[in-house]
Design an enzyme around this catalytic site. Structure first.
Site, PDB file in Angstrom:
ATOM      1  CB  CYS A 115       2.572  16.481   8.179  1.00  0.00           C
ATOM      2  SG  CYS A 115       2.303  15.053   9.349  1.00  0.00           S
ATOM      3  CG  HIS A 257       6.455  16.588   6.479  1.00  0.00           C
ATOM      4  ND1 HIS A 257       6.357  16.958   7.852  1.00  0.00           N
ATOM      5  CD2 HIS A 257       5.451  15.788   6.320  1.00  0.00           C
ATOM      6  CE1 HIS A 257       5.821  15.750   8.344  1.00  0.00           C
ATOM      7  NE2 HIS A 257       5.367  15.264   7.594  1.00  0.00           N
ATOM      8  CG  ASN A 287       6.223  12.809  10.566  1.00  0.00           C
ATOM      9  OD1 ASN A 287       6.168  13.918  10.813  1.00  0.00           O
ATOM     10  ND2 ASN A 287       5.516  12.053   9.901  1.00  0.00           N
TER      11      ASN A 287
HETATM   12  O1  UT7 Z   1       3.737  13.041   7.882  1.00  0.00           O
HETATM   13  C1  UT7 Z   1       2.376  12.655   7.319  1.00  0.00           C
HETATM   14  C2  UT7 Z   1       2.507  11.961   6.180  1.00  0.00           C
HETATM   15  N1  UT7 Z   1       3.007  10.618   6.378  1.00  0.00           N
HETATM   16  C3  UT7 Z   1       3.768  10.053   5.624  1.00  0.00           C
HETATM   17  O2  UT7 Z   1       4.214  10.719   4.684  1.00  0.00           O
HETATM   18  C4  UT7 Z   1       4.344   8.550   5.785  1.00  0.00           C
HETATM   19  C5  UT7 Z   1       4.337   8.009   4.449  1.00  0.00           C
HETATM   20  N2  UT7 Z   1       4.537   6.773   4.485  1.00  0.00           N
HETATM   21  C6  UT7 Z   1       5.565   6.062   4.693  1.00  0.00           C
HETATM   22  O3  UT7 Z   1       6.612   7.020   5.221  1.00  0.00           O
HETATM   23  C7  UT7 Z   1       5.778   4.683   4.524  1.00  0.00           C
HETATM   24  O4  UT7 Z   1       4.830   4.172   3.965  1.00  0.00           O
HETATM   25  C8  UT7 Z   1       6.204   3.872   5.890  1.00  0.00           C
HETATM   26  C9  UT7 Z   1       7.659   4.332   6.464  1.00  0.00           C
HETATM   27  C10 UT7 Z   1       5.188   4.340   6.909  1.00  0.00           C
HETATM   28  C11 UT7 Z   1       6.270   2.441   5.714  1.00  0.00           C
HETATM   29  O5  UT7 Z   1       7.221   2.197   4.528  1.00  0.00           O
HETATM   30  P1  UT7 Z   1       6.746   1.152   3.233  1.00  0.00           P
HETATM   31  O6  UT7 Z   1       7.929   0.861   2.552  1.00  0.00           O
HETATM   32  O7  UT7 Z   1       5.655   1.833   2.862  1.00  0.00           O
HETATM   33  O8  UT7 Z   1       6.226  -0.296   4.067  1.00  0.00           O
HETATM   34  P2  UT7 Z   1       4.890  -1.013   4.401  1.00  0.00           P
HETATM   35  O9  UT7 Z   1       3.876  -0.440   5.066  1.00  0.00           O
HETATM   36  O10 UT7 Z   1       4.510  -1.164   2.556  1.00  0.00           O
HETATM   37  O11 UT7 Z   1       5.402  -2.169   4.722  1.00  0.00           O
HETATM   38  C12 UT7 Z   1       6.372  -3.424   4.245  1.00  0.00           C
HETATM   39  C13 UT7 Z   1       6.747  -4.220   5.317  1.00  0.00           C
HETATM   40  C14 UT7 Z   1       5.306  -5.046   5.819  1.00  0.00           C
HETATM   41  O12 UT7 Z   1       5.592  -6.357   5.770  1.00  0.00           O
HETATM   42  P3  UT7 Z   1       5.132  -7.407   4.798  1.00  0.00           P
HETATM   43  O13 UT7 Z   1       3.658  -7.288   4.862  1.00  0.00           O
HETATM   44  O14 UT7 Z   1       5.661  -7.013   3.483  1.00  0.00           O
HETATM   45  O15 UT7 Z   1       5.520  -8.708   5.324  1.00  0.00           O
HETATM   46  C15 UT7 Z   1       5.063  -4.401   7.056  1.00  0.00           C
HETATM   47  O16 UT7 Z   1       4.591  -5.243   8.033  1.00  0.00           O
HETATM   48  O17 UT7 Z   1       7.300  -3.767   6.365  1.00  0.00           O
HETATM   49  C16 UT7 Z   1       6.482  -4.427   7.586  1.00  0.00           C
HETATM   50  N3  UT7 Z   1       6.894  -3.101   8.608  1.00  0.00           N
HETATM   51  C17 UT7 Z   1       7.788  -3.206   9.420  1.00  0.00           C
HETATM   52  N4  UT7 Z   1       8.620  -4.034   9.646  1.00  0.00           N
HETATM   53  C18 UT7 Z   1       9.764  -3.842  10.847  1.00  0.00           C
HETATM   54  C19 UT7 Z   1       5.937  -2.181   8.765  1.00  0.00           C
HETATM   55  N5  UT7 Z   1       6.517  -1.424   9.985  1.00  0.00           N
HETATM   56  C20 UT7 Z   1       7.565  -2.004  10.408  1.00  0.00           C
HETATM   57  C21 UT7 Z   1       8.652  -1.961  11.227  1.00  0.00           C
HETATM   58  N6  UT7 Z   1       9.498  -2.721  11.437  1.00  0.00           N
HETATM   59  N7  UT7 Z   1       8.502  -0.754  12.038  1.00  0.00           N
END
Ligand code: UT7
Length: 330
Positions: A115, A257, A287
């Site tokens: 990115c 970004h 994104n």
């Molecule tokens: O562009 C290049 C660089 N990329 C980035 O900068 C991305 C950076 N990361 C992020 O933006 C975030 O980490 C995400 C948006 C990808 C994820 O958000 P998060 O708050 O970090 O969520 P997480 O991965 O810690 O997951 C929290 C919960 C999990 O459930 P449990 O284990 O707490 O029960 C996931 O399974 O959210 C769940 N989850 C979802 N639930 C519904 C993950 N994806 C989804 C989804 N819908 N699409």
């Protein structure tokens, strides 16, 4: 410091027609509109058709950028394309764009910096202009990540969209107020496995097994990347401001970004810049990786939000891990 200054002469962008909404995604994976909106800020994203590859999107953005400039096609002396979703592993997408534009006998090459690709490409391009080697460079950030998305993985498939953004970077005349003031690119390869397309290269060549294991699609450990994103974008932006004796109050616009609204808000807060000075279009495009920044710039310039003479700070973070920032007077 070179002999000359480089400037952003013009921008152009393009997004495929098809739109995929959060509600559409609810039908594909176990997710909700509410989760996607509150965790990312995304509402809809554009998706390339089966016939559209990176060079097709890149070509449209390139035309839009060149048409918006004073530069004629034959005055383009170099093409740099930033992408991690090229048409082919080789030849480079930039060479394909060169062919589509009918340009001959100029260098064309791709940059792989996730990115941060557009920031890397601009940092490289400005060196060629500042040392007097060329006058006009076409720089494109293009991504069709939905082609390498695992549509069964809710952790990643809700995040990405397809788009392209381009700029013509030119030598600034002494009378020009526009110029690139400073830029900084950085990387930390020790954390590369957290954001990766594992197969298809020489480490894991394409095979029935790699396809079955979904190793040709994007794998991301989102929350590890999240923490690094805010820290790194802040670090490089802060360094650029400091070494140019500027602070957050001197910035007219931050163009970050567009990976996550929470990352954008945390960055703005750390930089003490109000959200009214931060360009956001994540709700419309998701994104789009290396395309987010030139796409957001193009939209903001065409809507006359960003004007000539404004101080702009571009900052990004991505696979590698890589990060970087550009400080410019548009
Ligand atoms: O562009 C290049 C660089 N990329 C980035 O900068 C991305 C950076 N990361 C992020 O933006 C975030 O980490 C995400 C948006 C990808 C994820 O958000 P998060 O708050 O970090 O969520 P997480 O991965 O810690 O997951 C929290 C919960 C999990 O459930 P449990 O284990 O707490 O029960 C996931 O399974 O959210 C769940 N989850 C979802 N639930 C519904 C993950 N994806 C989804 C989804 N819908 N699409």
């Amino acid at each position: 410091m070179g002999y000359y200054f480089a400037k952003f002469e013009s921008f152009g962008s393009f997004a495929p027609k098809k739109i995929l909404t959060n509600q559409d995604l609810e039908k594909i994976v176990d997710t909700t509109d509410e989760w996607i909106r509150t965790r990312t800020g995304m509402v809809e994203r554009h998706i390339a058709s089966p016939e559209e590859a990176a060079s097709d999107l890149a070509y449209q953005a390139a035309i839009n950028a060149i048409e918006a400039s004073k530069v004629r096609y034959k005055e383009i002396e170099m093409i740099i394309v930033a992408t991690i979703s090229p048409d082919h592993p080789f030849p480079s997408t930039s060479c394909i764009v060169q062919k589509k534009l009918g340009l001959k006998n100029i260098p064309a090459f791709d940059i792989s910096a996730g990115c941060t690709g557009f920031i890397y490409a601009c940092d490289i391009g400005r060196q060629y202009i500042e040392n007097g080697t060329v006058n006009n460079i076409l720089i494109i950030g293009v991504e069709v990540l939905t082609k390498i998305t695992n549509w069964n993985d809710r952790n990643t498939c809700v995040l990405f969209g397809d788009a392209s953004g381009a700029c013509v970077m030119s030598r600034a005349e002494p009378s020009d107020i526009s110029r690139i003031i400073d830029s900084k690119i950085d990387a930390d390869g020790s954390q590369g496995e957290f954001l990766i397309q594992a197969a298809g290269g020489s480490r894991l060549p394409a095979s029935a097994e790699t396809v079955a294991a979904n190793q040709h699609t994007v794998y991301m450990e989102g929350n590890r990347i999240f923490k690094n994103a805010v820290k790194s974008m802040y670090a490089s932006s802060d360094e650029l401001l400091r070494r140019n004796n500027l602070s957050g109050v001197d910035i007219d616009w931050i163009i970050p970004h567009q990976a996550n609204m929470r990352i954008i808000e945390a960055l703005a807060e750390k930089m003490r810049v109000p959200m009214s000075k931060v360009i956001v279009n994540i709700h419309k495009y998701g994104n789009t990786s290396s395309a987010t920044i030139p796409l957001a710039l193009d939209e903001s310039i065409r809507s006359k939000k960003i004007r000539r003479g404004d101080i702009i700070l571009l900052t990004s973070f991505g696979a590698g891990l890589t990060w970087g920032s550009i400080l410019a007077r548009y």
